[in-house]
Design a protein around this motif. Structure first.
Motif, mmCIF file in Angstrom:
data_model
loop_
_atom_site.group_PDB
_atom_site.id
_atom_site.type_symbol
_atom_site.label_atom_id
_atom_site.label_comp_id
_atom_site.label_asym_id
_atom_site.label_seq_id
_atom_site.Cartn_x
_atom_site.Cartn_y
_atom_site.Cartn_z
ATOM 1 N N ALA A 164 0.816 -1.224 0.000
ATOM 2 C CA ALA A 164 0.000 0.000 0.000
ATOM 3 C C ALA A 164 0.848 1.272 0.000
ATOM 4 O O ALA A 164 0.329 2.361 -0.237
ATOM 5 N N LEU A 165 2.143 1.138 0.263
ATOM 6 C CA LEU A 165 2.995 2.332 0.398
ATOM 7 C C LEU A 165 2.940 3.286 -0.794
ATOM 8 O O LEU A 165 2.886 4.498 -0.612
ATOM 9 N N PRO A 166 2.943 2.768 -2.030
ATOM 10 C CA PRO A 166 2.884 3.704 -3.171
ATOM 11 C C PRO A 166 1.652 4.603 -3.167
ATOM 12 O O PRO A 166 1.681 5.688 -3.748
ATOM 13 N N SER A 167 0.547 4.147 -2.510
ATOM 14 C CA SER A 167 -0.658 4.995 -2.505
ATOM 15 C C SER A 167 -0.746 5.924 -1.308
ATOM 16 O O SER A 167 -1.743 6.606 -1.131
ATOM 17 N N ILE A 168 0.302 5.923 -0.480
ATOM 18 C CA ILE A 168 0.279 6.805 0.694
ATOM 19 C C ILE A 168 1.255 7.960 0.445
ATOM 20 O O ILE A 168 2.431 7.721 0.191
ATOM 21 N N PRO A 169 0.785 9.203 0.531
ATOM 22 C CA PRO A 169 1.676 10.355 0.261
ATOM 23 C C PRO A 169 2.604 10.623 1.446
ATOM 24 O O PRO A 169 2.422 11.573 2.201
ATOM 25 N N LEU A 170 3.611 9.770 1.607
ATOM 26 C CA LEU A 170 4.485 9.839 2.783
ATOM 27 C C LEU A 170 5.155 11.198 2.955
ATOM 28 O O LEU A 170 5.386 11.650 4.069
ATOM 29 N N ASP A 171 5.472 11.863 1.848
ATOM 30 C CA ASP A 171 6.159 13.149 1.951
ATOM 31 C C ASP A 171 5.237 14.259 2.444
ATOM 32 O O ASP A 171 5.705 15.342 2.801
ATOM 33 N N ASP A 172 3.930 14.005 2.438
ATOM 34 C CA ASP A 172 2.973 15.050 2.829
ATOM 35 C C ASP A 172 2.374 14.826 4.203
ATOM 36 O O ASP A 172 1.452 15.533 4.595
ATOM 37 N N ILE A 173 2.839 13.804 4.924
ATOM 38 C CA ILE A 173 2.253 13.537 6.244
ATOM 39 C C ILE A 173 3.339 13.382 7.299
ATOM 40 O O ILE A 173 4.490 13.091 6.991
ATOM 41 N N ASP A 174 2.948 13.587 8.565
ATOM 42 C CA ASP A 174 3.867 13.421 9.698
ATOM 43 C C ASP A 174 3.530 12.154 10.479
ATOM 44 O O ASP A 174 4.400 11.520 11.063
#
Lengths: 228, 119
Positions: free
Chosen positions: A108-118
């Motif tokens: 699921a990681l590709p669908s999570i905007p990791l750079d935009d969340i804390d």
């Protein structure tokens, strides 16, 4: 032909743990703190999240990964909060598993905007048994127990109650209507996980929810201190 | 409930260490504090091992007792019930010595007489 004994001594969940560490590395690189929230079905995880995320957690940018066997009901409920919510179904190629594991979360990681969340909140599949066994690369694990489930649950599901660092007792607005003794619950909990932190809340009325919000707000600093 | 996941992991580990040789026995050590049902694991193993070098192998399941130690008074004891307080001095400074493991301990493979050494 003869028989040869080969010593292995390898954790059966070694592959899962390896992937969990890879997830953790990706989260750390992106500066994202990850919370794994578990409970029996219907204990109130999603309602609690709705309540908390409606007013936010300080200045933290939040993302949610919803784990369910099927459907997007939980993700749909959180859609109005205008935060990134990803739905992960365990029946889409994973055989309808009753828990999330590291591999599923990695997918699921590709669908999570990791750079935009804390802070990423992973709402696990409702289940008091299996999710406890599978680490997914999280920084913290908490569970929600509701007063409608009976006060003896810690004694019956020790692994779940032992693997978490916070037990949130929800639906306290129902206490007068159910045969739940907080004293008996605490006593079971203290036998299984002595001294574990616990909170009493009502997702419905909001009672105690701010204390949980504050606890969550401290997670990123704590995670940063741990990796320093 | 998750014995299929665990059986898959066990088969993958055994196949890796078998290096192509047929596997006759897989020994799994499972701590008392883990939530694995032996019958379910045997059942799942039988299914998941099909068409691998583990097909037909016997799964040996060793249940490891849960032993705890009290860091305050140094006593050690075994538990049957999930109670993690010292029975001697009642503190909660308890360490789990055994009972939380879930590991593939060893496998037995059939090997040709001539092929003594495998890199």
């Amino acid at each position: 032909m003869h028989r040869v004994k080969v010593r292995v001594v390898e954790d059966a969940l070694d592959a899962n743990n390896t992937i969990a560490r890879a997830n953790r590395d990706d989260f750390d690189r992106a500066g994202v703190t990850v919370l794994n929230i578990m409970s029996a079905p219907g204990a109130g995880k999603t309602t609690l999240l709705e309540r908390i995320l409606r007013d936010g957690i300080g200045d933290l940018r939040i993302g949610v990964l919803e784990g369910d066997v099927q459907g997007s009901l939980d993700a749909d409920r959180l859609a109005h909060l205008h935060i990134p919510v990803t739905q992960l179904n365990t029946d889409s190629g994973f055989g309808g598993e009753c828990h999330l594991d590291a591999n599923m979360v990695r997918s699921a990681l590709p669908s999570i905007p990791l750079d935009d969340i804390d802070l990423l909140i992973v709402e696990n599949v409702g289940n008091l048994v299996c999710p406890a066994e599978f680490h997914i690369g999280e920084d913290a694990r908490i569970m929600v127990a509701s007063v409608a489930e009976g006060d003896d649950k810690p004694g019956k599901y020790p692994l779940m109650f032992r693997t978490v660092e916070l037990v949130v007792v929800n639906k306290i607005d129902l206490l007068e209507h159910v045969d739940f003794s907080m004293e008996r619950f605490d006593s079971f909990l203290d036998a299984v996980h002595p001294g574990v932190e616990r909170m009493q809340v009502s997702a419905r009325t909001g009672e105690g929810v701010d204390a949980l919000r504050d606890w969550l707000a401290r997670l990123p600093d704590r995670a940063r201190a741990a990796t320093a | 409930m998750h014995e299929f996941s665990i059986a898959s992991a066990v088969v993958d580990t055994a196949v890796k260490h078998a290096q192509g040789r047929p596997v006759t026995v897989v020994t799994v050590r499972c701590g008392r504090l883990r939530q694995v049902v032996p019958d379910s694991l045997h059942f799942a193993f039988g299914i998941v091992s099909k068409e691998t070098v583990c097909e037909g192998a016997t799964l040996e399941f060793e249940l490891v007792p849960a032993r705890l130690r009290c860091e305050a008074c140094d006593s050690e004891w075994e538990i049957e019930q999930p109670i993690f307080r010292c029975p001697t001095c009642s503190t909660a400074e308890v360490t789990v010595l055994s009972g939380e493991e879930l590991e593939v301990d060893s496998i037995e493979v059939a090997q040709d007489e001539e092929a003594e050494c495998i890199a």
